[in-house]
Design an enzyme around this catalytic site. Structure first.
Site, mmCIF file in Angstrom:
data_model
loop_
_atom_site.group_PDB
_atom_site.id
_atom_site.type_symbol
_atom_site.label_atom_id
_atom_site.label_comp_id
_atom_site.label_asym_id
_atom_site.label_seq_id
_atom_site.Cartn_x
_atom_site.Cartn_y
_atom_site.Cartn_z
ATOM 1 N N TYR B 112 0.843 -1.204 0.000
ATOM 2 C CA TYR B 112 0.000 0.000 0.000
ATOM 3 C C TYR B 112 0.872 1.245 0.000
ATOM 4 C CZ TYR B 112 -4.348 -2.462 1.183
ATOM 5 O OH TYR B 112 -5.463 -3.258 1.170
ATOM 6 N N TYR B 151 -0.755 -9.830 0.943
ATOM 7 C CA TYR B 151 0.287 -9.245 1.787
ATOM 8 C C TYR B 151 0.214 -9.783 3.218
ATOM 9 C CZ TYR B 151 -3.449 -5.939 3.147
ATOM 10 O OH TYR B 151 -4.617 -5.376 3.572
ATOM 11 N N ARG B 161 -3.180 -11.538 4.122
ATOM 12 C CA ARG B 161 -4.465 -11.184 3.521
ATOM 13 C C ARG B 161 -4.516 -11.747 2.106
ATOM 14 N NH1 ARG B 161 -7.884 -7.633 4.653
ATOM 15 N NH2 ARG B 161 -9.145 -9.423 4.164
ATOM 16 N N HIS B 164 -7.313 -8.519 -2.349
ATOM 17 C CA HIS B 164 -8.634 -7.933 -2.132
ATOM 18 C C HIS B 164 -8.646 -6.457 -2.516
ATOM 19 C CE1 HIS B 164 -6.357 -7.034 1.523
ATOM 20 N NE2 HIS B 164 -7.079 -5.935 1.608
ATOM 21 N N HIS B 166 -10.770 -2.981 -1.304
ATOM 22 C CA HIS B 166 -11.704 -2.402 -0.342
ATOM 23 C C HIS B 166 -12.728 -1.528 -1.082
ATOM 24 C CE1 HIS B 166 -9.162 -3.261 3.283
ATOM 25 N NE2 HIS B 166 -8.197 -3.235 2.388
HETATM 26 FE FE LIG Z 1 -6.299 -4.261 2.611
#
Ligand SMILES: [Fe+2]
Lengths: 204, 246
Positions: B112, B151, B161, B164, B166
């Site tokens: 991110y 990640y 995770r 995905h 969001h």
């Molecule tokens: Fe996330």
């Protein structure tokens, strides 16, 4: 067997996670040049009608630590008690007031701040007037489904006493968790996710 | 926004057995962030029936193109190019026109672009990770992005995770406000994730898994995934007694 009613299920919620700022307030998170401004940072302009107020507070977890990665949204009526929404059938709200605001909690202090106006009174389903209030929606890492609550104004004693929603709170010692404390033109409203001072959250 | 007459009914009661509960100890952060007392249940008032709506004028040209909206001119984000599309409907199956969708995600390597992000995977200088769009008259939306990577995250010592995206969704009433996550068909990591497993019902989890959609794939360009979103439905006001007395 009978016929199916055919209703769908609501999409289940998932936590907003630690990076909610990237999607909802990218400029705040340091991603500039994609959107001119972050949505919901300004609710009022110079022409907005009503008493200017600031709403400020923090959100505390069960250890008493403020959340520094939460996102708060608010929704409220204008000074005349009208919502700036297509579903508002009683009249046209102040065009200089959005009614909706969004603020990430400060990454150091955990404070959220909204520059807004004191809302007017809105009728309950039976026509009785509710006390002036602001609806809050809180999301963050560790919160699996957005939390809904309301902010009422501590100085609206008479209106609060007859508010049909506040009257529904069985344990009267919890009512003050929904009252914002006045300090000049600022109203302080802290939210407690757990513990003795746990805020009353709503299922609405 | 739609030309349809605005609806003013209260929303169906939320099925809290279908959503994740607040307290899910395998997702550790929820332990001190979950309210412990019963929620105060209320039938909707005007404060929940109404909500903000956003016009298409809000949108910039590249808002729904994450491959290009942060990239230097002439460049594009690295990763598997995909189209994500679908329909926002309510529990009655009625399309929700004018619904604002905001989305955010990690880059193709699972990183991110955020101050608090410490994963060693590389940033992509051409990928910001945010986008938004507004549904059309029938509730349809689409956007272009790269498939995000999985990640690791600090929960258990080895929790990851699944890939995905969001989503933040506005309907027409503030009580419809929803944040969720979209997963990808065929990813075995979905069933190992403590955040996914905060949802108790397998069918509810499956509602979050977007299907690979070969019919909407763009040949030689991008694959498509279809992700429909259901918001709370409204009661009809047709037979409701007017209690206001006027
Ligand atoms: Fe996330």
């Amino acid at each position: 067997m009978v016929q199916s009613l055919g209703f769908l299920k609501e999409t289940p919620s998932q936590t907003a996670g630690p990076y909610v700022h990237i999607g909802c307030t990218p400029n705040f998170s340091g991603i500039t040049g994609v959107y001119a401004t972050d949505l919901g940072i300004a609710m009022v302009n110079d022409k907005t009608l009503g008493e200017r107020i600031t709403l400020r507070g923090r959100i505390f977890d069960g250890t008493g630590t403020p959340l520094r990665d939460a996102l708060v949204e608010i929704w409220q009526a204008d000074a005349a008690g009208l919502y700036n929404s297509p579903s508002e059938m009683r009249g046209t709200a102040d065009v200089n007031f959005t009614g909706w605001g969004r603020c990430p909690t400060d990454m150091e202090t955990g404070d959220y701040v909204f520059e807004t106006i004191r809302p007017g009174r809105v009728p309950y389903k039976d026509g009785r007037l509710m006390a002036p209030h602001v609806t809050l929606w809180i999301v963050a890492r560790g919160i699996n489904i957005g939390l809904q609550t309301r902010l009422y104004f501590a100085d609206e004693e008479a209106a609060n006493a007859e508010d049909p929603v506040l009257q529904r709170i069985e344990h009267r010692n919890r009512v003050p968790t929904l009252l914002a404390r006045k300090d000049g033109s600022t109203f302080h409203f802290d939210i407690h996710l757990q513990g003795e001072k746990e805020t009353v959250f709503f299922d609405i | 926004m739609s030309n349809r007459k605005p609806e003013t009914g209260a929303f169906f009661q939320r099925d809290r057995q279908w959503h994740p509960p607040a307290y899910t100890p395998d997702y550790k952060t929820s332990v001190v962030r979950s309210p412990q007392r019963a929620l105060l249940s209320l039938d909707n008032t005007l404060s929940e029936i109404t909500g903000p709506v956003f016009g298409h004028a809000l949108l910039g040209e590249l808002d729904a193109d994450l491959i290009h909206n942060f990239a230097r001119p002439g460049e594009s984000a690295i990763g598997q190019r995909i189209i994500v599309h679908g329909r926002v409907v309510d529990e009655r199956g009625v399309g929700v026109a004018g619904a604002l969708l905001e989305f955010w995600q990690a880059n193709a390597g699972g990183r991110y672009r955020h101050k608090r992000e410490g994963y060693l995977a590389a940033l992509d200088p051409n990928f910001g990770g945010c986008g938004r769009t507004i549904t059309d008259e029938d509730g349809y939306y689409r956007f272009r992005t790269v498939k995000p990577g999985a990640y690791p995250w600090p929960n258990g010592v080895n929790d990851w995770r699944p890939a995905h995206i969001h989503f933040s969704v506005f309907g027409h009433g503030f009580a419809q406000r929803l944040i969720t996550q979209m997963y990808f068909e065929g990813d075995p990591m979905i069933w190992q994730c403590p955040i996914v497993k905060s949802i108790p019902d397998k069918a509810a989890i499956e509602q979050l898994i977007a299907a690979l959609d070969r019919q909407n794939t763009i040949p030689m360009d991008a694959r498509a995934y279809k992700f429909d979103i259901v918001l709370r439905g409204r009661r009809s006001t047709l037979f409701e007694n007017r209690l206001e007395g006027n």
